[in-house]
Write a protein that holds these residues in place. Structure first.
Motif, PDB file in Angstrom:
ATOM      1  N   LEU A 139      35.602  44.778  35.627  1.00 22.31           N
ATOM      2  CA  LEU A 139      36.061  43.583  34.928  1.00 22.31           C
ATOM      3  C   LEU A 139      37.550  43.441  35.177  1.00 22.31           C
ATOM      4  O   LEU A 139      38.331  44.327  34.837  1.00 22.31           O
ATOM      5  CB  LEU A 139      35.778  43.707  33.425  1.00 22.31           C
ATOM      6  CG  LEU A 139      36.313  42.584  32.534  1.00 22.31           C
ATOM      7  CD1 LEU A 139      35.733  41.226  32.934  1.00 22.31           C
ATOM      8  CD2 LEU A 139      36.006  42.891  31.073  1.00 22.31           C
ATOM      9  N   LEU A 140      37.936  42.344  35.808  1.00 26.88           N
ATOM     10  CA  LEU A 140      39.338  42.060  36.122  1.00 26.88           C
ATOM     11  C   LEU A 140      39.814  40.934  35.215  1.00 26.88           C
ATOM     12  O   LEU A 140      39.222  39.849  35.221  1.00 26.88           O
ATOM     13  CB  LEU A 140      39.484  41.647  37.591  1.00 26.88           C
ATOM     14  CG  LEU A 140      38.898  42.614  38.626  1.00 26.88           C
ATOM     15  CD1 LEU A 140      38.984  42.011  40.019  1.00 26.88           C
ATOM     16  CD2 LEU A 140      39.611  43.949  38.568  1.00 26.88           C
ATOM     17  N   ILE A 141      40.867  41.205  34.437  1.00 18.85           N
ATOM     18  CA  ILE A 141      41.398  40.197  33.512  1.00 18.85           C
ATOM     19  C   ILE A 141      42.876  39.991  33.831  1.00 18.85           C
ATOM     20  O   ILE A 141      43.664  40.931  33.757  1.00 18.85           O
ATOM     21  CB  ILE A 141      41.250  40.643  32.047  1.00 18.85           C
ATOM     22  CG1 ILE A 141      39.789  40.975  31.715  1.00 18.85           C
ATOM     23  CG2 ILE A 141      41.791  39.571  31.108  1.00 18.85           C
ATOM     24  CD1 ILE A 141      39.592  41.635  30.366  1.00 18.85           C
ATOM     25  N   ASP A 142      43.230  38.768  34.201  1.00 16.96           N
ATOM     26  CA  ASP A 142      44.634  38.436  34.469  1.00 16.96           C
ATOM     27  C   ASP A 142      44.803  36.945  34.215  1.00 16.96           C
ATOM     28  O   ASP A 142      44.021  36.144  34.726  1.00 16.96           O
ATOM     29  CB  ASP A 142      45.023  38.792  35.903  1.00 16.96           C
ATOM     30  CG  ASP A 142      46.524  38.918  36.086  1.00 16.96           C
ATOM     31  OD1 ASP A 142      47.270  38.047  35.575  1.00 16.96           O
ATOM     32  OD2 ASP A 142      46.965  39.880  36.725  1.00 16.96           O
ATOM     33  N   ASP A 143      45.811  36.591  33.429  1.00 16.88           N
ATOM     34  CA  ASP A 143      46.015  35.181  33.114  1.00 16.88           C
ATOM     35  C   ASP A 143      46.795  34.438  34.193  1.00 16.88           C
ATOM     36  O   ASP A 143      47.043  33.246  34.070  1.00 16.88           O
ATOM     37  CB  ASP A 143      46.667  35.001  31.735  1.00 16.88           C
ATOM     38  CG  ASP A 143      47.926  35.823  31.554  1.00 16.88           C
ATOM     39  OD1 ASP A 143      48.371  36.472  32.514  1.00 16.88           O
ATOM     40  OD2 ASP A 143      48.461  35.825  30.435  1.00 16.88           O
ATOM     41  N   ASN A 144      47.153  35.116  35.265  1.00 11.72           N
ATOM     42  CA  ASN A 144      47.807  34.502  36.407  1.00 11.72           C
ATOM     43  C   ASN A 144      46.756  34.373  37.521  1.00 11.72           C
ATOM     44  O   ASN A 144      46.306  35.392  38.057  1.00 11.72           O
ATOM     45  CB  ASN A 144      48.987  35.368  36.863  1.00 11.72           C
ATOM     46  CG  ASN A 144      49.695  34.814  38.065  1.00 11.72           C
ATOM     47  OD1 ASN A 144      49.072  34.324  39.001  1.00 11.72           O
ATOM     48  ND2 ASN A 144      51.003  34.910  38.065  1.00 11.72           N
ATOM     49  N   ASP A 180      45.833  42.536  32.813  1.00 13.63           N
ATOM     50  CA  ASP A 180      47.228  42.129  32.633  1.00 13.63           C
ATOM     51  C   ASP A 180      47.180  40.737  32.040  1.00 13.63           C
ATOM     52  O   ASP A 180      46.909  39.763  32.731  1.00 13.63           O
ATOM     53  CB  ASP A 180      47.996  42.120  33.954  1.00 13.63           C
ATOM     54  CG  ASP A 180      49.453  41.690  33.759  1.00 13.63           C
ATOM     55  OD1 ASP A 180      49.934  41.692  32.612  1.00 13.63           O
ATOM     56  OD2 ASP A 180      50.102  41.364  34.764  1.00 13.63           O
ATOM     57  N   CYS A 181      47.391  40.645  30.741  1.00 15.37           N
ATOM     58  CA  CYS A 181      47.262  39.366  30.058  1.00 15.37           C
ATOM     59  C   CYS A 181      48.335  39.256  28.988  1.00 15.37           C
ATOM     60  O   CYS A 181      48.485  40.138  28.149  1.00 15.37           O
ATOM     61  CB  CYS A 181      45.868  39.263  29.439  1.00 15.37           C
ATOM     62  SG  CYS A 181      45.552  37.673  28.683  1.00 15.37           S
ATOM     63  N   ALA A 182      49.090  38.160  29.017  1.00 14.81           N
ATOM     64  CA  ALA A 182      50.157  37.935  28.035  1.00 14.81           C
ATOM     65  C   ALA A 182      49.804  36.800  27.079  1.00 14.81           C
ATOM     66  O   ALA A 182      50.663  36.303  26.369  1.00 14.81           O
ATOM     67  CB  ALA A 182      51.465  37.630  28.763  1.00 14.81           C
ATOM     68  N   ASP A 183      48.545  36.396  27.045  1.00 17.70           N
ATOM     69  CA  ASP A 183      48.108  35.300  26.184  1.00 17.70           C
ATOM     70  C   ASP A 183      48.402  35.627  24.714  1.00 17.70           C
ATOM     71  O   ASP A 183      48.026  36.689  24.229  1.00 17.70           O
ATOM     72  CB  ASP A 183      46.604  35.101  26.373  1.00 17.70           C
ATOM     73  CG  ASP A 183      46.060  33.878  25.664  1.00 17.70           C
ATOM     74  OD1 ASP A 183      46.686  33.401  24.704  1.00 17.70           O
ATOM     75  OD2 ASP A 183      44.977  33.404  26.073  1.00 17.70           O
ATOM     76  N   PRO A 184      49.087  34.728  24.003  1.00 18.98           N
ATOM     77  CA  PRO A 184      49.404  35.006  22.596  1.00 18.98           C
ATOM     78  C   PRO A 184      48.162  35.154  21.713  1.00 18.98           C
ATOM     79  O   PRO A 184      48.204  35.832  20.703  1.00 18.98           O
ATOM     80  CB  PRO A 184      50.229  33.790  22.147  1.00 18.98           C
ATOM     81  CG  PRO A 184      50.417  32.927  23.328  1.00 18.98           C
ATOM     82  CD  PRO A 184      49.613  33.461  24.463  1.00 18.98           C
ATOM     83  N   GLU A 185      47.057  34.509  22.104  1.00 16.39           N
ATOM     84  CA  GLU A 185      45.824  34.635  21.325  1.00 16.39           C
ATOM     85  C   GLU A 185      45.294  36.069  21.368  1.00 16.39           C
ATOM     86  O   GLU A 185      44.854  36.612  20.372  1.00 16.39           O
ATOM     87  CB  GLU A 185      44.766  33.672  21.861  1.00 16.39           C
ATOM     88  CG  GLU A 185      43.512  33.646  21.029  1.00 16.39           C
ATOM     89  CD  GLU A 185      42.500  32.612  21.526  1.00 16.39           C
ATOM     90  OE1 GLU A 185      41.327  32.765  21.203  1.00 16.39           O
ATOM     91  OE2 GLU A 185      42.891  31.668  22.235  1.00 16.39           O
ATOM     92  N   MET A 186      45.323  36.692  22.546  1.00 15.98           N
ATOM     93  CA  MET A 186      44.925  38.092  22.711  1.00 15.98           C
ATOM     94  C   MET A 186      45.538  38.595  24.008  1.00 15.98           C
ATOM     95  O   MET A 186      45.126  38.202  25.082  1.00 15.98           O
ATOM     96  CB  MET A 186      43.410  38.265  22.731  1.00 15.98           C
ATOM     97  CG  MET A 186      42.977  39.716  22.940  1.00 15.98           C
ATOM     98  SD  MET A 186      41.185  39.928  23.017  1.00 15.98           S
ATOM     99  CE  MET A 186      40.846  40.484  21.359  1.00 15.98           C
ATOM    100  N   ASP A 187      46.530  39.476  23.888  1.00 12.44           N
ATOM    101  CA  ASP A 187      47.150  40.031  25.084  1.00 12.44           C
ATOM    102  C   ASP A 187      46.446  41.340  25.469  1.00 12.44           C
ATOM    103  O   ASP A 187      45.455  41.732  24.849  1.00 12.44           O
ATOM    104  CB  ASP A 187      48.658  40.222  24.884  1.00 12.44           C
ATOM    105  CG  ASP A 187      49.017  41.258  23.826  1.00 12.44           C
ATOM    106  OD1 ASP A 187      48.115  41.959  23.299  1.00 12.44           O
ATOM    107  OD2 ASP A 187      50.209  41.379  23.520  1.00 12.44           O
ATOM    108  N   SER A 188      46.963  42.003  26.484  1.00 12.71           N
ATOM    109  CA  SER A 188      46.360  43.242  26.984  1.00 12.71           C
ATOM    110  C   SER A 188      46.257  44.302  25.901  1.00 12.71           C
ATOM    111  O   SER A 188      45.250  45.011  25.790  1.00 12.71           O
ATOM    112  CB  SER A 188      47.192  43.791  28.149  1.00 12.71           C
ATOM    113  OG  SER A 188      47.264  42.865  29.200  1.00 12.71           O
ATOM    114  N   TYR A 189      47.302  44.431  25.098  1.00 15.05           N
ATOM    115  CA  TYR A 189      47.356  45.468  24.069  1.00 15.05           C
ATOM    116  C   TYR A 189      46.335  45.183  22.962  1.00 15.05           C
ATOM    117  O   TYR A 189      45.635  46.096  22.506  1.00 15.05           O
ATOM    118  CB  TYR A 189      48.769  45.567  23.496  1.00 15.05           C
ATOM    119  CG  TYR A 189      49.794  45.770  24.584  1.00 15.05           C
ATOM    120  CD1 TYR A 189      50.001  47.022  25.153  1.00 15.05           C
ATOM    121  CD2 TYR A 189      50.542  44.692  25.070  1.00 15.05           C
ATOM    122  CE1 TYR A 189      50.922  47.202  26.171  1.00 15.05           C
ATOM    123  CE2 TYR A 189      51.463  44.867  26.084  1.00 15.05           C
ATOM    124  CZ  TYR A 189      51.651  46.123  26.636  1.00 15.05           C
ATOM    125  OH  TYR A 189      52.561  46.304  27.650  1.00 15.05           O
ATOM    126  N   ALA A 190      46.243  43.928  22.533  1.00 16.57           N
ATOM    127  CA  ALA A 190      45.268  43.555  21.509  1.00 16.57           C
ATOM    128  C   ALA A 190      43.844  43.756  22.032  1.00 16.57           C
ATOM    129  O   ALA A 190      42.954  44.194  21.297  1.00 16.57           O
ATOM    130  CB  ALA A 190      45.479  42.101  21.072  1.00 16.57           C
TER     131      ALA A 190
END
Length: 196
Positions: free
Chosen positions: A15-20, A63-73
């Protein structure tokens, strides 16, 4: 790497997650080069949550910086809110800003490894190979859920694994702390012996 050390990733589901979108395509190309035939690409962590709830995966790279749910969340959700065996899925956190605070936050969320961007396929593959042989226990307590940080082995592989200090991820913005290089991250993530 000898023939005995080879790992076949052909049957793995990643599963690859990246908002870019460009970074997601590049990451997909890297995993295609590793022989992974089944890749699930998500443009947000919330989309990744839906995938995890409906199908099994062997590895998550995020690698996700989305304020709704970022990588850490996402990592906290995976480790704390999902049942076994989902919560045990290895997670590699990719980050454009590798400050010590961010690396520690990733470690404390329960990610399996942190890798800096821009990444090289060789570094990523070494981390995947290290995770394949990882014998860490899984810890579940009130303050932490994830791979045991008190491993009795020597941690991640040694080797060249750096990044240029002036490289910044385009979608993260300017760094507020000095970036750590990959060898410093490896040492921070490296399991330590503890005296009880």
């Amino acid at each position: 790497m000898s023939a005995a050390d080879r790992v076949n990733l052909e049957q793995s589901t990643v599963l690859l997650i990246d908002d870019n979108p460009q970074a997601l395509d590049m990451l997909s190309s890297v995993f295609q080069g590793f022989g992974v035939k089944e890749q699930i690409k998500c443009a947000s962590a919330t989309e990744g949550v839906r995938v995890i709830q409906n199908r099994a995966v062997d590895l998550i790279v995020i690698d996700c910086a989305d304020p709704e749910m970022d990588s850490y969340a996402f990592a906290r959700w995976l480790r704390r809110e999902t049942p076994a065996p989902l919560r045990f899925i290895p997670v590699i956190l990719l980050t454009g800003h590798a400050s010590q605070a961010k690396v520690q936050e990733g470690r404390d969320c329960g990610v399996s490894f942190v890798v800096t961007k821009p990444l090289t396929p060789a570094v990523l593959l070494r981390r995947i190979l290290w995770l394949a042989g990882d014998e860490r226990e899984f810890v579940e307590c009130a303050t932490y859920v994830g791979p045991d940080r008190r491993v009795r082995n020597f941690g991640p592989p040694l080797g060249v694994a750096g990044r240029r200090k002036d490289d910044l991820s385009a979608h993260v913005g300017a760094a507020v702390e000095e970036n750590m290089d990959q060898s410093d991250i490896d040492m921070l993530m490296k399991p330590q012996r503890v005296a009880l």
